[in-house]
Design a protein around this motif. Structure first.
Motif, PDB file in Angstrom:
ATOM      1  N   GLY A  24      -3.271   3.265  -5.036  1.00  0.00           N
ATOM      2  CA  GLY A  24      -3.783   2.959  -3.394  1.00  0.00           C
ATOM      3  C   GLY A  24      -4.245   1.580  -3.624  1.00  0.00           C
ATOM      4  O   GLY A  24      -4.213   0.912  -4.623  1.00  0.00           O
ATOM      5  N   HIS A  25      -4.599   0.863  -2.646  1.00  0.00           N
ATOM      6  CA  HIS A  25      -5.390  -0.363  -2.558  1.00  0.00           C
ATOM      7  C   HIS A  25      -6.881  -0.310  -1.860  1.00  0.00           C
ATOM      8  O   HIS A  25      -7.128   0.621  -1.129  1.00  0.00           O
ATOM      9  CB  HIS A  25      -4.560  -1.332  -1.869  1.00  0.00           C
ATOM     10  CG  HIS A  25      -3.337  -1.562  -2.126  1.00  0.00           C
ATOM     11  ND1 HIS A  25      -2.933  -2.228  -3.204  1.00  0.00           N
ATOM     12  CD2 HIS A  25      -2.159  -1.177  -1.804  1.00  0.00           C
ATOM     13  CE1 HIS A  25      -1.946  -2.296  -3.559  1.00  0.00           C
ATOM     14  NE2 HIS A  25      -1.116  -1.775  -2.763  1.00  0.00           N
ATOM     15  N   VAL A  26      -7.662  -0.961  -2.309  1.00  0.00           N
ATOM     16  CA  VAL A  26      -9.033  -1.109  -1.907  1.00  0.00           C
ATOM     17  C   VAL A  26      -9.243  -2.515  -1.399  1.00  0.00           C
ATOM     18  O   VAL A  26      -8.947  -3.449  -2.175  1.00  0.00           O
ATOM     19  CB  VAL A  26     -10.130  -0.686  -2.832  1.00  0.00           C
ATOM     20  CG1 VAL A  26     -10.121   0.866  -2.853  1.00  0.00           C
ATOM     21  CG2 VAL A  26     -10.186  -1.462  -3.927  1.00  0.00           C
ATOM     22  N   VAL A  75      -9.977   1.597   2.276  1.00  0.00           N
ATOM     23  CA  VAL A  75      -9.326   2.173   1.331  1.00  0.00           C
ATOM     24  C   VAL A  75      -7.860   2.609   1.953  1.00  0.00           C
ATOM     25  O   VAL A  75      -7.692   3.308   2.947  1.00  0.00           O
ATOM     26  CB  VAL A  75      -9.999   3.655   1.103  1.00  0.00           C
ATOM     27  CG1 VAL A  75      -9.188   4.267  -0.034  1.00  0.00           C
ATOM     28  CG2 VAL A  75     -11.337   3.009   0.412  1.00  0.00           C
ATOM     29  N   ILE A  76      -6.941   2.325   1.270  1.00  0.00           N
ATOM     30  CA  ILE A  76      -5.575   2.523   1.423  1.00  0.00           C
ATOM     31  C   ILE A  76      -4.898   3.535   0.532  1.00  0.00           C
ATOM     32  O   ILE A  76      -4.733   3.157  -0.573  1.00  0.00           O
ATOM     33  CB  ILE A  76      -4.688   1.288   1.726  1.00  0.00           C
ATOM     34  CG1 ILE A  76      -5.307   0.330   2.798  1.00  0.00           C
ATOM     35  CG2 ILE A  76      -3.292   1.588   1.939  1.00  0.00           C
ATOM     36  CD1 ILE A  76      -4.442  -0.967   2.873  1.00  0.00           C
ATOM     37  N   GLU A  77      -4.774   4.885   0.987  1.00  0.00           N
ATOM     38  CA  GLU A  77      -4.480   5.751  -0.094  1.00  0.00           C
ATOM     39  C   GLU A  77      -2.788   5.863  -0.011  1.00  0.00           C
ATOM     40  O   GLU A  77      -2.168   5.611   1.070  1.00  0.00           O
ATOM     41  CB  GLU A  77      -5.037   7.071   0.330  1.00  0.00           C
ATOM     42  CG  GLU A  77      -6.463   7.365   0.178  1.00  0.00           C
ATOM     43  CD  GLU A  77      -6.904   8.603   0.500  1.00  0.00           C
ATOM     44  OE1 GLU A  77      -6.469   9.595   0.367  1.00  0.00           O
ATOM     45  OE2 GLU A  77      -8.108   8.719   0.800  1.00  0.00           O
ATOM     46  N   GLN A  78      -2.059   6.091  -1.158  1.00  0.00           N
ATOM     47  CA  GLN A  78      -0.723   5.952  -1.303  1.00  0.00           C
ATOM     48  C   GLN A  78      -0.611   7.320  -1.972  1.00  0.00           C
ATOM     49  O   GLN A  78      -0.865   7.582  -3.039  1.00  0.00           O
ATOM     50  CB  GLN A  78      -0.190   4.836  -1.922  1.00  0.00           C
ATOM     51  CG  GLN A  78       1.302   4.753  -1.904  1.00  0.00           C
ATOM     52  CD  GLN A  78       1.565   3.326  -2.508  1.00  0.00           C
ATOM     53  OE1 GLN A  78       0.772   2.633  -2.992  1.00  0.00           O
ATOM     54  NE2 GLN A  78       3.069   3.301  -2.763  1.00  0.00           N
TER      55      GLN A  78
END
Length: 64
Positions: free
Chosen positions: A43-45, A35-38
């Motif tokens: 964000g991206h998963v 999980v990439i939180e922005q």
């Protein structure tokens, strides 16, 4: 009859169908990997199927 290429899940383990971020196709038994939180936006998963998890030695997020 078509032969399955996915590993069988243990009995009682839920499986899912979704998009594998590694081989860029839909597959069975995808698991959340990252999980990439922005802070300012979405964000991206990243999800991976069983064969990609094995090939790339990916550890599912829930198993860390």
């Amino acid at each position: 009859m078509a032969e399955r290429t996915q590993d069988q899940a243990a009995e009682g383990t839920p499986t899912s169908y979704g998009f594998c971020s590694w081989h860029q196709r839909f597959a069975e038994d995808v698991r959340l990997i990252d999980v990439i939180e922005q802070g300012s936006g979405s964000g991206h998963v990243h999800y991976a199927c069983g064969p990609c998890r094995k090939t790339h030695r990916l550890v599912p997020y829930a198993d860390r």
